[in-house]
Design a protein around this motif. Structure first.
Motif, PDB file in Angstrom:
ATOM      1  N   ILE A  35     -53.138 -27.564  60.267  1.00 37.42           N
ATOM      2  CA  ILE A  35     -53.563 -28.315  59.077  1.00 37.42           C
ATOM      3  C   ILE A  35     -54.948 -27.810  58.669  1.00 37.42           C
ATOM      4  N   VAL A  36     -55.087 -27.450  57.422  1.00 37.97           N
ATOM      5  CA  VAL A  36     -56.395 -26.989  56.919  1.00 37.97           C
ATOM      6  C   VAL A  36     -57.062 -28.151  56.199  1.00 37.97           C
ATOM      7  N   GLY A  37     -58.215 -28.592  56.703  1.00 39.28           N
ATOM      8  CA  GLY A  37     -58.924 -29.722  56.101  1.00 39.28           C
ATOM      9  C   GLY A  37     -58.691 -30.984  56.913  1.00 39.28           C
ATOM     10  N   GLY A  61     -63.653 -26.571  57.692  1.00 40.58           N
ATOM     11  CA  GLY A  61     -64.782 -25.696  57.371  1.00 40.58           C
ATOM     12  C   GLY A  61     -66.121 -26.321  57.729  1.00 40.58           C
ATOM     13  N   GLY A  62     -66.225 -27.638  57.628  1.00 43.24           N
ATOM     14  CA  GLY A  62     -67.497 -28.320  57.886  1.00 43.24           C
ATOM     15  C   GLY A  62     -67.725 -28.566  59.367  1.00 43.24           C
ATOM     16  N   PRO A  63     -68.908 -29.087  59.690  1.00 45.05           N
ATOM     17  CA  PRO A  63     -69.247 -29.353  61.090  1.00 45.05           C
ATOM     18  C   PRO A  63     -68.687 -30.678  61.582  1.00 45.05           C
ATOM     19  N   ASN A 110     -67.587 -41.336  51.736  1.00 44.27           N
ATOM     20  CA  ASN A 110     -67.213 -42.068  50.516  1.00 44.27           C
ATOM     21  C   ASN A 110     -67.607 -43.537  50.559  1.00 44.27           C
ATOM     22  N   TRP A 111     -67.334 -44.217  49.488  1.00 41.21           N
ATOM     23  CA  TRP A 111     -67.917 -45.558  49.286  1.00 41.21           C
ATOM     24  C   TRP A 111     -66.938 -46.682  49.572  1.00 41.21           C
ATOM     25  N   THR A 112     -65.788 -46.347  50.168  1.00 45.22           N
ATOM     26  CA  THR A 112     -64.823 -47.299  50.756  1.00 45.22           C
ATOM     27  C   THR A 112     -63.928 -48.088  49.785  1.00 45.22           C
ATOM     28  N   ALA A 224     -64.947 -23.589  60.675  1.00 44.18           N
ATOM     29  CA  ALA A 224     -64.045 -22.435  60.508  1.00 44.18           C
ATOM     30  C   ALA A 224     -63.510 -22.493  59.082  1.00 44.18           C
ATOM     31  N   LYS A 225     -63.999 -21.595  58.258  1.00 44.10           N
ATOM     32  CA  LYS A 225     -63.605 -21.615  56.845  1.00 44.10           C
ATOM     33  C   LYS A 225     -62.338 -20.787  56.638  1.00 44.10           C
ATOM     34  N   VAL A 226     -61.279 -21.443  56.180  1.00 41.27           N
ATOM     35  CA  VAL A 226     -60.033 -20.710  55.957  1.00 41.27           C
ATOM     36  C   VAL A 226     -60.194 -19.809  54.734  1.00 41.27           C
ATOM     37  N   ILE A 269     -60.308 -28.956  44.999  1.00 39.92           N
ATOM     38  CA  ILE A 269     -60.943 -27.708  44.544  1.00 39.92           C
ATOM     39  C   ILE A 269     -60.567 -26.578  45.503  1.00 39.92           C
ATOM     40  N   HIS A 270     -60.623 -26.873  46.814  1.00 45.80           N
ATOM     41  CA  HIS A 270     -60.464 -25.779  47.777  1.00 45.80           C
ATOM     42  C   HIS A 270     -59.018 -25.443  48.113  1.00 45.80           C
ATOM     43  N   THR A 271     -58.097 -26.399  47.989  1.00 42.26           N
ATOM     44  CA  THR A 271     -56.688 -26.029  48.211  1.00 42.26           C
ATOM     45  C   THR A 271     -56.260 -24.966  47.190  1.00 42.26           C
ATOM     46  N   THR A 273     -58.124 -22.941  45.583  1.00 46.09           N
ATOM     47  CA  THR A 273     -58.922 -21.730  45.829  1.00 46.09           C
ATOM     48  C   THR A 273     -58.303 -20.896  46.946  1.00 46.09           C
ATOM     49  N   ILE A 274     -57.938 -21.570  48.051  1.00 46.02           N
ATOM     50  CA  ILE A 274     -57.342 -20.843  49.191  1.00 46.02           C
ATOM     51  C   ILE A 274     -56.005 -20.214  48.765  1.00 46.02           C
ATOM     52  N   LEU A 275     -55.195 -20.990  48.034  1.00 43.95           N
ATOM     53  CA  LEU A 275     -53.871 -20.476  47.648  1.00 43.95           C
ATOM     54  C   LEU A 275     -54.004 -19.321  46.652  1.00 43.95           C
ATOM     55  N   LEU A 276     -54.978 -19.404  45.760  1.00 39.49           N
ATOM     56  CA  LEU A 276     -55.195 -18.300  44.810  1.00 39.49           C
ATOM     57  C   LEU A 276     -55.655 -17.043  45.561  1.00 39.49           C
ATOM     58  N   ARG A 277     -56.587 -17.264  46.513  1.00 40.68           N
ATOM     59  CA  ARG A 277     -57.098 -16.113  47.283  1.00 40.68           C
ATOM     60  C   ARG A 277     -55.995 -15.443  48.090  1.00 40.68           C
ATOM     61  N   SER A 278     -54.954 -16.216  48.422  1.00 43.73           N
ATOM     62  CA  SER A 278     -53.864 -15.681  49.244  1.00 43.73           C
ATOM     63  C   SER A 278     -52.791 -14.999  48.411  1.00 43.73           C
ATOM     64  N   PRO A 314     -71.608 -50.653  48.609  1.00 41.72           N
ATOM     65  CA  PRO A 314     -71.866 -49.982  47.326  1.00 41.72           C
ATOM     66  C   PRO A 314     -70.935 -50.422  46.203  1.00 41.72           C
ATOM     67  N   GLN A 315     -69.642 -50.591  46.525  1.00 39.08           N
ATOM     68  CA  GLN A 315     -68.699 -50.991  45.475  1.00 39.08           C
ATOM     69  C   GLN A 315     -67.893 -52.185  45.966  1.00 39.08           C
ATOM     70  N   SER A 316     -67.965 -53.297  45.246  1.00 37.54           N
ATOM     71  CA  SER A 316     -67.155 -54.451  45.647  1.00 37.54           C
ATOM     72  C   SER A 316     -66.478 -55.142  44.454  1.00 37.54           C
ATOM     73  N   ALA A 506     -57.741 -44.651  39.007  1.00 40.63           N
ATOM     74  CA  ALA A 506     -58.216 -45.502  40.107  1.00 40.63           C
ATOM     75  C   ALA A 506     -58.782 -44.575  41.182  1.00 40.63           C
ATOM     76  N   ASN A 507     -59.638 -45.122  42.049  1.00 41.32           N
ATOM     77  CA  ASN A 507     -60.239 -44.304  43.104  1.00 41.32           C
ATOM     78  C   ASN A 507     -59.139 -43.761  44.024  1.00 41.32           C
ATOM     79  N   PRO A 508     -59.237 -42.474  44.407  1.00 38.80           N
ATOM     80  CA  PRO A 508     -58.051 -41.791  44.961  1.00 38.80           C
ATOM     81  C   PRO A 508     -57.723 -41.982  46.434  1.00 38.80           C
TER      82      PRO A 508
END
Ligand SMILES: Cc1cc2nc3c(=O)[nH]c(=O)nc-3n(C[C@H](O)[C@H](O)[C@H](O)COP(=O)(O)OP(=O)(O)OC[C@H]3O[C@@H](n4cnc5c(N)ncnc54)[C@H](O)[C@@H]3O)c2cc1C
Length: 531
Positions: A35-37, A61-63, A110-112, A224-226, A269-271, A273-278, A314-316, A506-508
């Protein structure tokens, strides 16, 4: 009393975690599923597939950060936990975009706010976007499951003053409003969700599904950046990733991942990007197109009493008064009213003016209430969203802002000013260059029609990226089917916000959790029956 840190405890208990920054040679790893991500989609998929008895590798990709290493100072939290230190922008710099980059993805910061997919959105997808089997009736059991899993329930405490203003304005005007459901357990109401929850109350993927998967033997590879997917005929054969050092720069080491099945969950954004690069098959040239942002406008209001919008959940409260007023596809683009957390760097970088005018706004920081309008994009024929493209140095997002958009912006600034004055604001400032402080709704109303709006004048932001790899049954409209499986590669699925054919209105996060739960469960059944 020390706050328990599930990551520190899990690592001590023997979790399989590879921090790619520590590698001293290339690596090849194998599992049933890679699984990537590790965000909303990746996290949920990892838990479900591991639970089903499959071996899983999560590549992020992140720490790997945790409450022990979170820092509540914005200047440290944003570079540590966000893509491009929370300063990502569209190509023309007209829209600022927030995206998480750490284990847990955007759910870590995120803001929950947790909202089920609106029915009109699902109806539109079924009717216009060839999506099958995703009515609210189909999805409700998955919402029930994920709400239970992530402790999602209605916020039962007083909204903070920032949210109270939204509620009071709606009450005074007779507008619709709703108390938000949040994914928290034992929340201290600190208001610092955006810097990584310091007490692990937020039920992000970092403290829920990822630890559960790791407890059951999954492997996590962080930093590890795919780069790309290797493919042959109609099958993916491997994934290639680049190890990153602690400064997130590439090292000389590469990682190769091999699996029976591959899931891309790198976000909208990155899914793409990865698929285009491939160079994957994309006969109808859909990849990266129709990227949606819920482009968001801000209206500031000065109150006599303290708002302290940095403090408390933050959001209620939200208002759907204007989201569907003009129907789904026709009419002006609808917008949802919410409020953001108000922290100094976040707000200073998203307001206008400089020198003395900006300083005087920031002087009133504690009396500042901010309302936001999130524009529902992707339904109207004049709302085609943006496009993610590859560039020599990486990627760019082009998101043209057209006349239909600016009409909604003008209306939303009017709604926000009316709401803020109804809630008792002394002054209202639409966050667009050259706008004056208004002293009454009457004054604001008469000025709205001539307010000078435009890219780089009007502040537009987004924390919601969606689309770019849409789902559906019609291959002219979609890259993956309604269960997230590639139309072109038998062992490839996409499970994240990139599969949405439009924005949601709506928030995703909850939509991604529920759809992924369904799709990963179906995939697990398929993989197990074929093994
Ligand atoms: C500040 C902020 C506040 C938000 N508030 C809310 C809210 O209150 N309610 C709500 O519903 N939504 C909210 N959202 C949005 C919500 O968190 C996202 O919609 C959701 O997390 C998206 O899930 P995803 O799986 O598509 O992507 P993400 O959760 O973003 O996960 C994608 C992961 O993939 C990783 N990745 C990307 N490229 C690569 C690569 N090449 N190799 C390896 N890994 C890669 C990323 O680092 C990231 O960790 C907020 C977002 C932000 C940033």
């Amino acid at each position: 009393m020390a706050i328990p840190d599930p990551i520190v405890e899990g690592l001590a208990s023997g979790w399989k975690h590879i921090d790619a920054s520590q590698l001293s040679q290339d690596q090849t790893l194998e599992a049933d599923v890679v699984i990537v991500g590790s965000g909303a989609g990746g996290g949920v998929a990892a838990e479900i597939l591991t639970d089903a008895g499959l071996t899983v590798i999560i590549v992020e990709g992140g720490p790997l950060k945790s409450s022990e290493s979170f820092n509540m100072e914005e200047r440290r939290a944003y570079p540590n936990l966000y893509h491009q230190a929370a300063a990502m922008k569209t190509q023309d710099k007209a829209i600022g975009i927030f995206q998480g980059r750490a284990v847990g993805g955007s759910t870590t910061v995120n803001w929950t706010t947790s909202i089920r997919t609106p029915r009109p959105t699902l109806d539109f997808w079924a009717k216009d976007k060839s999506v099958k089997g995703l009515s609210r009736q189909d999805l409700d059991p998955w919402f029930d499951k994920m709400e239970k899993r992530l402790n999602i329930s209605k916020w039962e405490y007083e909204p903070n003053r920032n949210n109270q203003a939204l509620k009071l304005g709606c009450e005074k005007l007779g507008w619709d409003y709703t108390v938000i459901k949040r994914n928290v357990k034992g929340c201290w109401n600190t208001g610092y969700c955006g810097m990584g929850c310091p007490i692990n109350a937020k039920q992000s993927m970092l403290v829920t599904t990822i630890p559960a998967a790791l407890d059951k033997g999954a492997t996590l590879v962080s930093r590890a950046k795919v780069i790309k997917l290797e493919h042959h005929n109609d099958k993916i054969s491997a994934i290639e990733a680049q190890a990153l050092n602690e400064q997130m720069q590439p090292t000389e080491f590469k990682l190769i991942f091999k699996a029976k099945h591959y899931i891309i969950a790198a976000g909208a954004i990155h899914t793409p990007t990865i698929l285009l690069r491939s160079n994957l098959a994309d006969p109808h040239q859909l990849l990266g197109k129709r990227t949606f942002l819920h482009p968001t406008l801000l209206s500031g209001a000065i109150f006599s009493d303290s708002i302290n919008g940095h403090s408390g959940a933050p959001q209620s409260i939200y208002s759907d008064e204007f989201v569907w007023k003009h129907g789904t596809a026709s009419g002006d683009l609808g917008y949802k009213l919410e409020v953001p957390p108000i922290h100094p760097v976040l707000i200073a970088s998203k307001t206008i003016g400089y020198g003395k005018t900006h300083a005087s706004l920031m002087d009133q920081f504690n009396q500042l209430q901010v309302t936001i309008a999130l524009i529902r994009d992707g339904f109207h024929e004049q709302s085609q969203g943006g496009q993610v493209q590859l560039t020599d140095t990486g990627f760019a997002i082009d998101y043209p802002l057209n006349e239909a958009f600016w009409r909604s912006v003008r209306r939303s600034f009017g709604s926000m000013a009316e709401l803020q004055f109804a809630a008792g604001a002394k002054q209202v400032l639409p966050i667009t260059e050259g706008a004056p402080y208004f002293n009454s709704w009457k004054e604001a109303k008469s000025a709205m029609e001539t307010l000078d709006l435009g890219p780089l004048k009007t502040v537009v932001v987004s924390a919601h990226v969606m689309g770019g790899c849409p789902m559906g049954e019609n291959t002219k409209l979609s890259m993956v089917d309604s269960q997230g499986n590639s139309h072109y590669y038998e062992n490839l699925s996409v499970m994240d916000g990139s599969v949405f054919p439009t924005s949601l209105g709506a928030n995703p996060q909850l939509t991604i959790y529920a759809m992924t739960a369904r799709n990963a469960t179906l995939l697990a059944e398929r993989l197990k029956s074929s093994s």
